[in-house]
Design a protein around this motif. Structure first.
Motif: not given
Length: 724
Positions: A44-45, A47-51, A85-92
């Protein structure tokens, strides 16, 4: 941007939103089922990186609702550490995806904080709500649809509705498809785990049930096997056999608790797994035995009793305990069936108690390894201890399958004392191979004794008598008590007048309930030097049928087949049977048929045969099928000559054969012989019989062989003339 472009963009946002929801759902299943699922926690980490890549460098704006789905979807299946970790990466990632001049905007910061709040809310929900995919996916769908509408409300209600509608349509369609697949999967699992015939668990279902048991669960395993179930299928057919198996499975389930399990490993065997029961295992096994065997089973409109053998063992509910229960079941079947045996019975029935020491079996297998002759070692009860590969090839079974089984039928050796049969002990059997075919086995046994000369078992060689005849002198062969003879009678008729002048007695052999071809039986008897035994059994059966049936009709002859070796080796017993038969049919009414293929080398022996039985009538049977022995006709001077069917068929087709047969008939009549045509089946064959001058015949044209009736056969009113 035009309205059309705005709505198209909204539709693409809905597709992206639905894709994230569905992928999160399926990825959770993959993680749960995969043996390396823990490694997927980091996926899942990405996914925010791809977005972020799509939004920042692909210049494709990603709605805030899609970022929210990427955060909430991860909490469906990752651990709390990876979820944070996914929540933090998504917000950033959300902040970095916006233009730099808006990073300090209260709206951007507030939406990033909202993403963090959603992650914390999801973490709290995981501690309160059950971790079920349906609960989580439903919550995410509702939350995301609401968030999408709020996120895009600023752009107008139409884009929000398009985004929400597209995502709902796609996710809903996927949910319906997934539900249908789940139903089919449940049906397939039901078919794999439960036997369709009896409802009992299969091997797969039993393994799954055992996986769900708490570690260290103990209890009782009971193996149940229906005795002689094959006779049900052979007698009433497989549908009735299936009904019996269903009834047996139902009786077992009705006698158990809901938490107990009935499994069917295969065939007519069931295993019962009972958690938590050890001290009362013997009582439970007795109760199950009574449930299965207590009442008869319905077979069509009738009912038949069936028994069962039961073995039980206690301990951890695993394969080792099941093996011990199966060993107890084998003991129950070996001892006598319809019994319940436990661990004590297995210890008492150890095969070395009634057999040689274990090293003897090991030495025998090594000694016989290169033998081409099948060989075996059995204990005093006839149970197999050792065998070579030649026996495996002959029987069609592996040594592992044969070990411990009563391969000799229990017919070898007394069980209560140390007496030994004199010399060699031979017995004939007709066992069955795994493919269902029957074969003849001739077993030659020799005793095995210990240092104190106590009988411990037997070693034996085995051969198929139809494939290898005996050489030299042979000891008598036991086991013929399994043979039963059903005599049938076929009339011999006057062809011109159409009335019978006598009946030929024919044998229909039965071995342990199975019909055997007469030619096959006599071939085995010849190979084992047992022809007199079989001949006497046939004649005794004929006499018994005439004694219990209708009175023999006056003036009719009884034609009986006899082998020369029987006349020479069993003359005293044969003389008693001759007197018994003539008392039933009348003095001088028995005609003894000697087949032409049964050749006697010395010419004067035929004269001696006639002199030894004064007053007996003789017939040469199957003339023309063997040696075409004219010398026998001169020396024995039989009253009857029975021409083989092959000559009748040839005469009907070939004028030369017809002329030769007419010459034989004319010569025979001049010498005072009566000629009988055998195997007449058609009108053309009957006509050629008359044309060559043969007056008497038998065959299917007039009647098939049949048992002797209780009221006597229907005969012509006038007896035929000209019979000498």
């Amino acid at each position: 941007m035009t309205d059309g472009q705005t709505l198209g963009r909204a539709a693409l946002d809905g597709v992206l939103l639905a894709g994230l929801l569905v992928s999160g759902w399926d990825l959770g299943d993959v993680e749960a089922a995969s043996p390396w699922g823990a490694g997927l926690q980091a996926v899942p980490l990405a996914v925010p990186g791809g977005l972020l890549l799509v939004a920042r460098w692909g210049h494709v704006p990603v709605p805030w609702g899609v970022w929210a789905v990427s955060v909430l979807g991860a909490w469906l299946w990752v651990s709390a550490r990876w979820g944070l970790a996914v929540t933090g990466v998504g917000a950033a990632g959300w902040v970095l995806s916006q233009s730099p001049d808006t990073w300090e905007s209260s709206a951007v910061v507030g939406q990033a904080v909202a993403l963090v709040g959603l992650g914390l809310l999801a973490a709290l929900g995981r501690r309160v709500l059950p971790r079920r995919p349906t609960v989580w996916i439903g919550g995410c769908c509702l939350a995301m649809l609401g968030l999408a509408g709020w996120a895009w409300w600023s752009g107008g209600w139409q884009p929000a509705m398009v985004t929400s509608g597209v995502s709902a349509l796609l996710v809903g369609g996927y949910a319906v498809s997934r539900g249908q697949r789940a139903v089919r999967l449940a049906q397939a699992r039901q078919q794999a785990e439960f036997d369709a015939l009896t409802g009992a668990r299969t091997r797969v279902g039993l393994a799954r049930w055992r996986q769900q048991l708490p570690s260290g669960t103990v209890g009782c395993v009971i193996a149940v096997d229906l005795d002689d179930f094959k006779t049900v299928n052979d007698t009433w057919g497989h549908p009735v056999g299936d009904a019996v198996l269903r009834e047996a499975g139902r009786r077992l389930r009705d006698a158990l608790r809901p938490e107990d399990v009935v499994a069917r490993p295969g065939g007519d065997e069931f295993t019962v797994w009972i958690p938590g029961v050890q001290e009362d295992a013997a009582e439970v096994a007795e109760r199950l035995h009574a449930a299965v065997s207590g009442l008869p089973y319905p077979v069509g409109e009738d009912q038949t009793p069936l028994t069962a053998s039961v073995g039980w063992a206690t301990g951890p509910l695993d394969g080792a305990t099941a093996v011990r229960a199966d060993q107890a079941l084998l003991v129950a079947k070996r001892v006598g069936k319809n019994l319940v045996c436990g661990p004590d019975a297995v210890r008492r029935a150890g095969i070395h108690r009634d057999g040689p020491e274990p090293w003897v079996a090991a030495a025998a297998e090594r000694l016989w390894a290169a033998w081409q002759q099948p060989a075996l070692l059995v204990d005093r009860r006839g149970r197999l201890l050792a065998a070579n590969s030649a026996l495996e090839r002959l029987t069609g079974q592996t040594r592992a399958a044969l070990l411990g089984t009563p391969i000799t039928g229990g017919a070898v050796g007394p069980e209560t004392d140390d007496r030994e049969p004199p010399g060699e002990y031979r017995q004939i059997r007709r066992p069955q191979r795994p493919d269902g075919t029957r074969w003849w086995a001739l077993e030659t046994f020799h005793s095995v004794r210990d240092a104190r000369q106590r009988l411990r078992g037997y070693w034996a060689t085995v051969q198929a008598p139809l494939e290898a005849r005996l050489a030299g002198e042979a000891t008598p062969v036991a086991g013929w008590e399994a043979l039963a003879i059903r005599p049938v009678f076929q009339p011999i008729v006057d062809v011109r007048e159409g009335c019978p002048i006598g009946f030929e007695a024919l044998a229909r052999p039965v071995w342990n309930g199975d019909l055997v071809a007469p030619a096959e039986l006599f071939a085995v008897a010849a190979a084992t030097r047992s022809v007199p035994v079989v001949d006497i059994r046939c004649l005794e059966a004929v006499a018994g049928a005439l004694e219990t049936g209708a009175r023999w009709p006056a003036g009719q002859r009884l034609f009986l087949n006899i082998r020369l070796v029987t006349i020479m080796e069993a003359r005293r017993r044969l003389e008693g049977l001759r007197q018994r038969l003539e008392a039933l049919v009348g003095s001088g009414s028995c005609v003894w048929e000697v087949a032409e293929t049964d050749r006697m080398a010395e010419a004067d022996a035929w004269i001696g045969l006639r002199v030894s039985w004064p007053g007996a009538q003789w017939a040469v049977d199957d003339w023309g099928a063997g040696w075409h022995d004219l010398g026998r006709l001169l020396d024995l001077h039989p009253q009857w000559i029975k021409v083989d069917r092959s000559w009748i068929v040839a005469a009907a087709r070939n004028p030369a054969a017809e002329a030769l047969l007419a010459a034989l008939a004319g010569w025979a009549h001049q010498q005072g012989h009566n000629v009988v045509a055998e195997g007449v089946e058609t009108e053309a064959e009957r006509a050629v019989t008359l044309s060559v001058g043969i007056r008497y015949a038998q065959g299917y044209y007039w009647a098939r062989p049949a048992p002797w009736p209780e009221e006597g056969p229907a005969l012509h009113a006038s007896a035929p003339r000209g019979v000498q």
